[in-house]
Design an enzyme around this catalytic site. Structure first.
Site, PDB file in Angstrom:
ATOM      1  CG  ASP A  47      -3.555 -67.634   3.959  1.00  0.00           C
ATOM      2  OD1 ASP A  47      -3.476 -67.703   5.193  1.00  0.00           O
ATOM      3  OD2 ASP A  47      -3.024 -68.465   3.198  1.00  0.00           O
ATOM      4  CE1 TYR A  52       1.073 -71.524   0.254  1.00  0.00           C
ATOM      5  CE2 TYR A  52      -0.181 -69.502   0.421  1.00  0.00           C
ATOM      6  CZ  TYR A  52       0.028 -70.808   0.789  1.00  0.00           C
ATOM      7  OH  TYR A  52      -0.831 -71.398   1.679  1.00  0.00           O
ATOM      8  CE  LYS A  77      -0.757 -70.020   5.510  1.00  0.00           C
ATOM      9  NZ  LYS A  77      -0.860 -69.616   4.097  1.00  0.00           N
ATOM     10  CG  HIS A 110       3.036 -73.464   5.580  1.00  0.00           C
ATOM     11  ND1 HIS A 110       3.355 -72.617   4.552  1.00  0.00           N
ATOM     12  CD2 HIS A 110       1.927 -74.115   5.161  1.00  0.00           C
ATOM     13  CE1 HIS A 110       2.488 -72.770   3.574  1.00  0.00           C
ATOM     14  NE2 HIS A 110       1.607 -73.672   3.920  1.00  0.00           N
TER      15      HIS A 110
HETATM   16  N1  LIG Z   1      -1.854 -73.728   5.541  1.00  0.00           N
HETATM   17  C1  LIG Z   1      -1.771 -74.609   4.572  1.00  0.00           C
HETATM   18  O1  LIG Z   1      -1.085 -75.645   4.680  1.00  0.00           O
HETATM   19  C2  LIG Z   1      -2.501 -74.356   3.292  1.00  0.00           C
HETATM   20  C3  LIG Z   1      -2.589 -75.374   2.329  1.00  0.00           C
HETATM   21  C4  LIG Z   1      -3.281 -75.096   1.146  1.00  0.00           C
HETATM   22  C5  LIG Z   1      -3.881 -73.857   0.952  1.00  0.00           C
HETATM   23  N2  LIG Z   1      -3.765 -72.875   1.908  1.00  0.00           N
HETATM   24  C6  LIG Z   1      -4.397 -71.535   1.735  1.00  0.00           C
HETATM   25  O2  LIG Z   1      -5.780 -71.714   1.470  1.00  0.00           O
HETATM   26  C7  LIG Z   1      -6.130 -71.027   0.261  1.00  0.00           C
HETATM   27  C8  LIG Z   1      -7.293 -71.706  -0.438  1.00  0.00           C
HETATM   28  O3  LIG Z   1      -7.017 -73.065  -0.704  1.00  0.00           O
HETATM   29  P1  LIG Z   1      -6.690 -73.624  -2.176  1.00  0.00           P
HETATM   30  O4  LIG Z   1      -6.137 -72.552  -3.022  1.00  0.00           O
HETATM   31  O5  LIG Z   1      -5.893 -74.855  -1.967  1.00  0.00           O
HETATM   32  O6  LIG Z   1      -8.098 -74.131  -2.727  1.00  0.00           O
HETATM   33  P2  LIG Z   1      -9.588 -73.555  -2.896  1.00  0.00           P
HETATM   34  O7  LIG Z   1      -9.680 -72.145  -2.479  1.00  0.00           O
HETATM   35  O8  LIG Z   1     -10.488 -74.557  -2.243  1.00  0.00           O
HETATM   36  O9  LIG Z   1      -9.815 -73.708  -4.457  1.00  0.00           O
HETATM   37  C9  LIG Z   1      -9.130 -72.947  -5.409  1.00  0.00           C
HETATM   38  C10 LIG Z   1      -9.538 -73.444  -6.800  1.00  0.00           C
HETATM   39  O10 LIG Z   1     -10.942 -73.304  -6.972  1.00  0.00           O
HETATM   40  C11 LIG Z   1     -11.205 -72.498  -8.123  1.00  0.00           C
HETATM   41  N3  LIG Z   1     -12.328 -71.600  -7.774  1.00  0.00           N
HETATM   42  C12 LIG Z   1     -12.315 -70.572  -6.902  1.00  0.00           C
HETATM   43  N4  LIG Z   1     -13.510 -69.974  -6.840  1.00  0.00           N
HETATM   44  C13 LIG Z   1     -14.321 -70.638  -7.692  1.00  0.00           C
HETATM   45  C14 LIG Z   1     -15.674 -70.485  -8.084  1.00  0.00           C
HETATM   46  N5  LIG Z   1     -16.442 -69.513  -7.579  1.00  0.00           N
HETATM   47  N6  LIG Z   1     -16.186 -71.367  -8.987  1.00  0.00           N
HETATM   48  C15 LIG Z   1     -15.431 -72.354  -9.490  1.00  0.00           C
HETATM   49  N7  LIG Z   1     -14.132 -72.554  -9.172  1.00  0.00           N
HETATM   50  C16 LIG Z   1     -13.578 -71.689  -8.287  1.00  0.00           C
HETATM   51  C17 LIG Z   1      -9.935 -71.728  -8.415  1.00  0.00           C
HETATM   52  O11 LIG Z   1      -9.791 -71.507  -9.807  1.00  0.00           O
HETATM   53  P3  LIG Z   1      -9.217 -70.163 -10.486  1.00  0.00           P
HETATM   54  O12 LIG Z   1      -8.126 -69.605  -9.619  1.00  0.00           O
HETATM   55  O13 LIG Z   1      -8.701 -70.656 -11.808  1.00  0.00           O
HETATM   56  O14 LIG Z   1     -10.381 -69.226 -10.639  1.00  0.00           O
HETATM   57  C18 LIG Z   1      -8.866 -72.696  -7.933  1.00  0.00           C
HETATM   58  O15 LIG Z   1      -8.554 -73.641  -8.920  1.00  0.00           O
HETATM   59  C19 LIG Z   1      -4.810 -71.057  -0.524  1.00  0.00           C
HETATM   60  O16 LIG Z   1      -4.803 -70.180  -1.610  1.00  0.00           O
HETATM   61  C20 LIG Z   1      -3.822 -70.734   0.564  1.00  0.00           C
HETATM   62  O17 LIG Z   1      -3.836 -69.343   0.832  1.00  0.00           O
HETATM   63  C21 LIG Z   1      -3.093 -73.114   3.076  1.00  0.00           C
END
Ligand SMILES: NC(=O)c1ccc[n+]([C@@H]2O[C@H](COP(=O)([O-])OP(=O)(O)OC[C@H]3O[C@@H](n4cnc5c(N)ncnc54)[C@H](OP(=O)(O)O)[C@@H]3O)[C@@H](O)[C@H]2O)c1
Length: 281
Positions: A47, A52, A77, A110
């Site tokens: 994704d 990004y 997106k 988005h």
């Molecule tokens: N459509 C939208 O508006 C929208 C908005 C936000 C996000 N997104 C998408 O959703 C994806 C995921 O959301 P997100 O990146 O906001 O947050 P997330 O996946 O909930 O959390 C990512 C964070 O958690 C840490 N992490 C990951 N796995 C872990 C584990 N096993 N243990 C401990 N910490 C861990 C990562 O650290 P490290 O990387 O340092 O390991 C990073 O800091 C995004 O990457 C993006 O593709 C979409």
């Protein structure tokens, strides 16, 4: 590790867990290397988004993974600055070029803006022209989603929203199910903010899994597609090692009870959530 798939409303298959690429940089080959590691670990769904600013690196990672293109499911997106019919078509071409691909599996709006009707018309055209295998939206409330369904000729197949144990979106899930719309969870582990929660910690001990694995398994059992992001190799593997255990109904309810409808960064998103049914119909 082979990740199972499920079907979108048009029969296209989507892996039940994906890999989020937000905050992974093009620079120093970071995106390229992280994506290669993720694909090597078994992820088949990636994704990203034009917002990004890493589509180039993500695309390179995809090519260098040497996995046949048709085995991968790539999402990108259209950002709010590119809303409207012509702009969306142009933004799509740019994303495709940056990714170095000739089609996208899932193209998402988005955020809904007041021009969603025109934006959606472009999404439908891209789908009809077979440039994308599926189309959907992000961040749509029930009201926004139902407005889109009112005017759409092709309904969104996915709604990607903020969803985690502190924001369970039960009503939205019901509405999406009724319309055969698959829900994807962004920030599925609330960017780590849930790892010290006592309920999650106790369940991690009980099931002999990590806190993150408990949360990601909860998404899976709720039929929500989580797209966790991590740059860290050990976590890339950890986050898909969730297929060998099952959380009981009682424990699923315990996780549900954490909900307080909390949203990440509410101030930043406030304006975007102001787009009402009246504005988009
Ligand atoms: N459509 C939208 O508006 C929208 C908005 C936000 C996000 N997104 C998408 O959703 C994806 C995921 O959301 P997100 O990146 O906001 O947050 P997330 O996946 O909930 O959390 C990512 C964070 O958690 C840490 N992490 C990951 N796995 C872990 C584990 N096993 N243990 C401990 N910490 C861990 C990562 O650290 P490290 O990387 O340092 O390991 C990073 O800091 C995004 O990457 C993006 O593709 C979409």
């Amino acid at each position: 590790m082979e990740i199972k798939v499920r079907e979108l409303s048009n029969g296209v298959k989507i892996p039940v867990v994906g890999f989020g690429a937000y905050k992974i940089q093009n620079e120093n080959d970071e995106a390229c290397n992280v994506i290669k590691n993720a694909i090597k670990a078994g992820y088949r769904s990636i994704d990203t988004a034009s917002f990004y600013e890493n589509e180039e690196g993500v695309g390179r990672g995809i090519r260098e993974s040497n996995i046949p293109r048709e085995e991968l499911f790539i999402t990108t997106k259209v950002w709010i600055d590119d809303d409207g019919y012509e702009n969306t078509l142009k933004a799509f071409d740019k994303s495709l070029e940056r990714l170095g691909l000739d089609y996208i599996d899932l193209y998402l709006v988005h955020w809904p803006t007041e021009n969603i009707k025109e934006t959606w018309r472009a999404m439908e055209d891209l789908y009809r022209r077979k440039k994308v295998r599926a189309i959907g939206v992000c961040n749509c409330t029930i009201e926004q989603l139902e407005s889109i369904i009112d005017f759409a000729e092709i309904n969104p197949m996915v709604n990607q929203v903020e969803l985690h144990p502190k924001r369970t979106e039960k009503e939205l899930l019901k509405v999406c199910k009724r319309h055969n719309i698959v829900v994807e969870a962004w920030s599925p582990i609330m960017r780590g903010q849930l790892l010290s929660n006592e309920i999650i910690k106790n369940l991690a001990k009980k099931y002999n899994k990590s806190e993150v694995q408990i949360i990601l398994r909860w998404h899976l059992q709720n039929e929500v597609i989580a797209i966790p992001k991590t740059k860290t190799l050990s976590r890339i593997n950890e986050n898909i090692d969730i297929f060998d255990f099952e959380i009981s109904k009682d424990d699923m309810e315990k996780i549900d009870s954490i909900n307080n409808d909390e949203r990440m960064k509410p101030q930043a998103y406030e304006n975007l959530y102001k787009v009402t049914k009246k504005e988009i119909v």
